[in-house]
Design an enzyme around this catalytic site. Structure first.
Site, short mmCIF file in Angstrom:
data_model
loop_
_atom_site.label_atom_id
_atom_site.label_comp_id
_atom_site.label_asym_id
_atom_site.label_seq_id
_atom_site.Cartn_x
_atom_site.Cartn_y
_atom_site.Cartn_z
N HIS A 46 16.27 75.23 -29.01
CA HIS A 46 15.82 74.90 -27.69
C HIS A 46 15.62 75.31 -27.09
O HIS A 46 17.02 75.91 -26.04
CB HIS A 46 17.01 73.80 -27.32
CG HIS A 46 16.35 73.39 -26.39
ND1 HIS A 46 15.19 73.11 -25.51
CD2 HIS A 46 16.83 71.98 -25.08
CE1 HIS A 46 15.01 72.68 -24.47
NE2 HIS A 46 15.99 71.57 -24.22
N CYS A 72 14.43 72.05 -19.03
CA CYS A 72 13.54 72.26 -19.85
C CYS A 72 11.92 71.37 -20.18
O CYS A 72 12.11 71.91 -21.55
CB CYS A 72 14.50 70.97 -20.34
SG CYS A 72 15.95 71.92 -20.47
#
Length: 418
Positions: A364, A81
């Protein structure tokens, strides 16, 4: 040598399969916007760093080819991430080190619907997962439930925080309510609906105490940033200072704000023994990494959290925003629930955290997230963020984290262009 962000661009973040596009279409849109924002062409770019997690090897080249076929180096980056901020960090290092005067950082992701698995970006099993050790800590302390693994490990961190410090479910929900409220003014956000704390608490539970509205969604999207040297700015003049995109319309406005945004300091950390020694999910999801990265940035920049006006941080789940408040030094350990409840992290408070809506509401797409955070901060520091503008913002901080692990903290400052 100083490094500046001269131009930024991004797509709207979308629910997977909502829009008929490929990852290279996303990059064409975001990259073209960033180049136009910087007032340059792809021919001016000397190197490209590209971040993504779910596409095949050399997807970075395929994406960058949409912007031009000039034969320059293209680097493919994957850091879970934290991939986007890692691509940006590589671009900054190339510029600061004198290897290039103009580097394009790209981040993108085309994802599948549904929750992420726990076996890493390739969806592999736990036995071969790069985060197997992290989930092993979780399982040893909390067991393993049939809920999405990422929500489970962060949910267990939330329960530990509640047990240790008395943090309440309402305080966790206040993070999500704030970020959903902020996203209402962001044309790039995947979600723009506003929810109050009661709505957040009433939503479907994903893993106790986290409800659906406290969890970042899977998303498609891309973001881009042009990183240039001081020499490049001096030689190109106003054309390399950024045109002032992101005014609220989602299109480059060409307003010519005359402000440069300097990358004052940046640091990346990975897991240490501290991450695992306590057997705590609070540590294993990255709070020690974030704390160490922030400390390095403060030391290198000569700036502290007290100098920061606006923050974009990695709220993959509501609890991680609270953990990051503490890691960044915005409050003492255990005081983060009270901090968000007090209004200190929204408009009118001490800082505005996640004016974009954050990961929870903006979305995201893993490879794009870190660069999108910086795009938002660039617009804020230029004073061109429209309805979500933080008044008088001059210093911004970005925080991006990935399990497995990497934490990247970036300090940005607006400086007047010559």
């Amino acid at each position: 040598m100083k490094a500046y962000v001269a131009g930024v661009g991004m797509t709207r973040f979308e629910k997977p399969e909502t829009r008929e596009w490929q990852y290279w279409d996303m990059v064409r849109e975001a990259g073209t916007a960033a180049l136009a924002d910087a007032g340059i062409s792809y021919d001016d770019v000397e190197q490209v760093s590209v971040g993504y997690c779910f596409q095949p090897s050399t997807a970075g080249q395929r994406a960058a080819y949409e912007l031009g076929l000039t034969g320059i180096p293209v680097y493919n980056v994957n850091n879970n991430c934290a991939t986007g901020s890692t691509a940006l960090m590589l671009a900054r290092q190339l510029v600061e080190g004198g290897a290039a005067d103009c580097v394009l950082a790209l981040g993108f992701e085309k994802m599948k619907r549904g929750s992420l698995g726990g076996g890493g970006a390739d969806g592999g099993d736990f036995a071969t997962s790069p985060v197997a050790r992290h989930y092993g800590v979780m399982a040893a302390r909390h067991g393993f439930d049939m809920t999405p693994p990422t929500a489970q490990i962060f949910g267990d961190a939330a329960r530990e925080h509640m047990e240790k410090y008395g943090t309440t479910e309402a305080q966790l929900a206040a993070v999500a309510a704030k970020n959903h409220r902020h996203s209402a003014h962001n044309p790039y956000a995947q979600f723009r609906d506003v929810y109050d704390v009661d709505d957040i608490l009433a939503a479907r539970v994903v893993h106790r105490p986290l409800t659906k509205l406290q969890c970042s969604p899977t998303s498609d999207g891309a973001a881009a940033a042009v990183v240039v040297s001081e020499r490049f700015v001096e030689e190109r003049g106003s054309g390399a200072r950024g045109a002032g995109a992101g005014s609220g319309s989602g299109l480059a406005s060409g307003s010519g704000s005359g402000w440069l945004v300097e990358i004052v300091a940046q640091a990346m950390t990975t897991d240490t023994e501290e991450s695992f020694a306590s057997g705590s999910c609070i540590d294993v999801v990255g709070q020690p990494m974030s704390r160490a990265a922030a400390r390095q940035v403060y030391e290198r920049s000569g700036l502290g959290i007290e100098d920061v006006d606006v923050v974009e941080l990695h709220d993959c789940f509501s609890v991680n925003e609270l953990l990051t408040y503490e890691a960044l030094g915005m409050c003492a350990p255990g005081e983060s629930g009270k901090l968000v409840e007090s209004g200190a992290t929204t408009y009118g408070g001490r800082w505005v955290v996640n004016p974009s809506g954050g990961l929870i509401s903006k979305g995201h797409p893993l490879g794009a997230t870190g660069i999108a955070q910086v795009a938002e901060l660039v617009w804020q520091l230029r004073g061109t963020a429209g309805e979500r503008q933080v008044p008088g913002a001059e210093v911004g901080l970005a925080h991006n984290i990935g399990l497995g692990g990497a934490a990247v903290v970036t300090m940005l400052r607006a400086v007047r262009g010559g």
